[in-house]
Design a protein around this motif. Structure first.
Motif, PDB file in Angstrom:
ATOM      1  N   LEU A  25      91.716  -8.018  -7.012  1.00 22.14           N
ATOM      2  CA  LEU A  25      91.170  -6.721  -7.651  1.00 22.14           C
ATOM      3  C   LEU A  25      89.903  -6.675  -7.916  1.00 22.14           C
ATOM      4  O   LEU A  25      89.036  -5.710  -7.435  1.00 22.14           O
ATOM      5  CB  LEU A  25      92.199  -6.357  -9.126  1.00 22.14           C
ATOM      6  N   PHE A  74      88.456  -6.345  -4.350  1.00 20.28           N
ATOM      7  CA  PHE A  74      88.630  -4.857  -3.918  1.00 20.28           C
ATOM      8  C   PHE A  74      87.600  -3.826  -4.763  1.00 20.28           C
ATOM      9  O   PHE A  74      86.742  -3.155  -4.356  1.00 20.28           O
ATOM     10  CB  PHE A  74      89.849  -4.138  -4.505  1.00 20.28           C
ATOM     11  N   LEU A  75      87.420  -4.190  -5.997  1.00 27.96           N
ATOM     12  CA  LEU A  75      86.226  -3.418  -6.746  1.00 27.96           C
ATOM     13  C   LEU A  75      84.910  -3.784  -6.401  1.00 27.96           C
ATOM     14  O   LEU A  75      83.916  -2.836  -6.438  1.00 27.96           O
ATOM     15  CB  LEU A  75      86.470  -3.750  -8.307  1.00 27.96           C
ATOM     16  N   GLY A 134      86.578   0.694  -3.691  1.00 24.01           N
ATOM     17  CA  GLY A 134      86.392   0.088  -4.930  1.00 24.01           C
ATOM     18  C   GLY A 134      85.001   0.405  -5.664  1.00 24.01           C
ATOM     19  O   GLY A 134      85.036   0.430  -6.917  1.00 24.01           O
ATOM     20  N   ARG A 179      84.129   2.271  -9.134  1.00 26.05           N
ATOM     21  CA  ARG A 179      83.179   1.821 -10.164  1.00 26.05           C
ATOM     22  C   ARG A 179      82.190   2.768 -10.544  1.00 26.05           C
ATOM     23  O   ARG A 179      81.881   2.981 -11.524  1.00 26.05           O
ATOM     24  CB  ARG A 179      82.710   0.322  -9.658  1.00 26.05           C
ATOM     25  N   SER A 194      88.953   8.763  -6.402  1.00 27.79           N
ATOM     26  CA  SER A 194      88.975   7.668  -6.998  1.00 27.79           C
ATOM     27  C   SER A 194      89.840   7.540  -8.087  1.00 27.79           C
ATOM     28  O   SER A 194      90.522   6.528  -8.441  1.00 27.79           O
ATOM     29  CB  SER A 194      87.494   7.463  -7.545  1.00 27.79           C
TER      30      SER A 194
END
Lengths: 321, 289
Positions: free
Chosen positions: B153, B156-157, B163, B167, B186
């Motif tokens: 994760l 990915f972010l 991602g 953010r 998103s």
């Protein structure tokens, strides 16, 4: 003014006739449940509709009222009304004790704290076996009696519930029309501005919690004698969620929304019974559609229609003249 | 030490669920009360693939994550988007996701029936003793895979286009939209990712308990507690909150009483909220998501 009194008389006559029009005791039971739910939802509407605080732990206050009342009657042989009063008072004390630390919390944090409160109450009821008899619950709660007349069936209970709901509605209407009510609305709209205008925001926020706890406590105290049982199963998170749904579906900005929401969702879940295992799926879909399409709840829709109708009829008259 | 060890597997599960709440809260600004039911659906889908279709466990888990991610997208498209476009009050979003939870629970009941399904642990159930500490293979698998998913994760972010967009939206929805980020897309990504995280938690936790249609409620609530303790919308906070909750619970049930275990978890929550009304790791770390 005269018309208002006529309307009130008509409602009173109608309510007095209800138990004689409804022949099935089961339907009568549902109607009485709607009355108890209305009390809880009234409290929620004062809390969320007026101060914008949301509670998902209302079943916790209800449980406090129910167990206090039931224990006093069963263990100390106290009469009905003093026990009810004690239940309501203890619920209010819990509301204050919870509302004071909670006044700093906002949005999801407040919701989570109320969930925590409700769960703690339920878990204490399950685990404190010597007093609460745990998961088995308290049984054989006596029915209330007035000067020898026992409220022993659904029909008699209906009059008791109607009287309490009437008092609850009157109190809520009084409150919303008062200076306090207007201060609460100011808090809902913008609590910083309200504070700046000299409204003691925190005091009112805590008071709103205490008031909503009183309504839930009263409903709880009635719930025991009504079903003759008080068990932790009746005061779960899902129940709290259900009351919140009633408040929002009915419309949480006014007193009548509480009645409409409690009635609509209770009757809906009964009407869906023939669908058996699909019943709650349909219920969930209707719930979602309601909050998507009716942001102000069912009463919001009705009020909007009435306003439009009035404007329309006035327009028609204008053309004639 | 044994309590810490006992608390880690459930801590990893709570952390995964808490991450789900936090992702959606950070990106879309809403609470998804159906998160616990993503766990339940993930457990059922994983169970069906592993026990009925008989694929091996990692494949079953990945497929379950993918399948439930689709459910997440469906929730975003079908429920959240119409609500957002109508500018509905937050309480309506809460009720709508509660409605989704009711639907998921009863759909599972209709599909898989009311009986609890046993899910045999893929690594067997023999305990290993290392240096006086008891280790259960399934527990180790949960912690290992849980941490792996959390690292994925993070990757990915930080490093993928979607991602980074997520953010950006989490930090400032308006600014991100003006810079050409598709905020609604998103939202969908956040719902898909958090549903997948929930499904992973479900597939991992299933061997510890039976799979039931009502299992989501308790796990969902605990995951929410973990997310709030760590500060909603805060990714490291969610992970820390999850593990902390797991260890506190294990210690509470070992040292005090298992009946009051859940009550203690909620009491800790209320205490933390009282002392720090927006979670332990809020404000400063919040912008990092």
């Amino acid at each position: 003014m005269k018309r208002a009194w006529l309307l009130r008389l008509a409602i009173a006559v109608f309510l007095a006739a209800v138990p004689w029009l409804v022949t099935s005791p089961y339907h009568m039971h549902i109607i009485n449940l709607v009355g108890l739910y209305t009390l809880i939802t009234l409290g929620l509407n004062i809390l969320s509709g007026y101060t914008g605080q949301v509670s998902m732990g209302q079943a916790g206050f209800m449980a406090v009222g129910a167990y206090t009342c039931a224990l006093l009657m069963l263990r100390l042989n106290m009469p009905f009304w003093p026990s009810v009063l004690a239940g309501v008072l203890l619920a209010v004390v819990c509301g204050l004790a919870f509302g004071i630390p909670a006044m700093k919390l906002r949005g999801p944090y407040l919701v989570m704290a109320t969930v925590g409160f409700g769960e703690i109450v339920r878990l204490v009821l399950v685990n404190w076996v010597p007093v609460t008899r745990g998961a088995a619950g308290l049984t054989g709660i006596p029915v209330p009696a007035f000067v020898g007349l026992r409220v022993s069936d659904e029909r008699r209970f209906f009059y008791l519930v109607v009287a309490l709901v009437a008092v609850g509605v009157a109190a809520a209407l009084r409150l919303s029309a008062s200076k306090i009510g207007r201060a609460l609305v100011a808090i809902r709209e913008d609590d910083v501005a309200a504070e700046a205008m000299g409204v003691p925001v925190n005091v009112y926020k805590v008071a709103a919690f205490a008031i909503s706890a009183a309504y839930a406590g009263l409903a709880g105290a009635m719930y025991g004698p009504f079903t003759s049982v008080a068990s932790p199963d009746s005061f779960t998170f899902d129940d709290s969620v259900g009351y919140l749904c009633m408040s929002v579906v009915g419309g949480n900005r006014g007193v009548w929304g509480a009645l409409v929401g409690a009635f609509a969702l209770t009757v809906l879940s009964e009407l869906l019974r023939p669908f058996q295992s699909y019943r709650l799926i349909i219920y969930g879909l209707i719930l979602i559609c309601t909050v998507v399409f009716l942001p102000q709840g069912v009463t919001g829709l009705v009020m909007g229609l009435i306003r439009r109708w009035r404007r329309g009829s006035r327009g028609v008259r204008g053309e004639r003249e | 030490m044994q309590y810490v060890l006992n608390g880690l597997p459930m801590g990893a599960i709570y952390a995964l669920v808490a991450l789900g709440y936090s992702l959606i809260y950070a990106a879309a600004g809403v609470l998804n009360w159906a998160q616990g039911d993503m766990v339940m659906l993930g457990a059922y889908l994983g169970f069906t693939l592993y026990q009925v279709v008989r694929v091996n466990f990692p494949v079953a888990m990945l497929l379950a994550m993918g399948g439930i991610a689709l459910v997440g997208v469906l929730i975003e498209r079908g429920v959240l988007r119409p609500l957002r476009r109508r500018n509905s009050p937050p309480i309506n979003v809460v009720i709508a996701t509660l409605g989704v939870a009711i639907i998921c629970r009863n759909a599972a009941l209709a599909i898989w029936g009311p009986d609890a399904q046993p899910f045999p642990p893929p690594l067997g159930s023999r305990t290993v003793e290392v240096g006086g500490l008891r280790l259960v293979p399934q527990d180790m698998l949960i912690v290992a895979l849980g941490v792996l998913i959390m690292l994925m994760l993070q990757y990915f972010l930080r490093y993928t286009r979607e991602g980074k967009a997520l953010r950006a939206v989490a930090q400032d929805r308006m600014a991100a939209s003006l810079m050409g980020v598709h905020a609604e897309r998103s939202d969908a990504v956040a719902f898909a990712a958090s549903a997948a995280l929930g499904a992973a938690a479900g597939a991992l936790v299933a061997p510890l308990f039976f799979v039931t249609f009502s299992m989501g409620a308790a796990i969902g609530l605990k995951g929410f507690v973990a997310a709030v303790v760590g500060g909603l919308g805060n990714i490291p906070g969610a992970i820390a909150g999850g593990f902390a909750l797991g260890v506190i619970e294990a210690a509470a049930s070992g040292l005090i009483s298992s009946g009051y275990r859940d009550a203690i978890a909620f009491a800790v929550l209320i205490l933390i909220l009282w002392l720090k009304p927006s979670g332990l790791l809020s404000r400063e770390a919040r912008q990092k998501v």
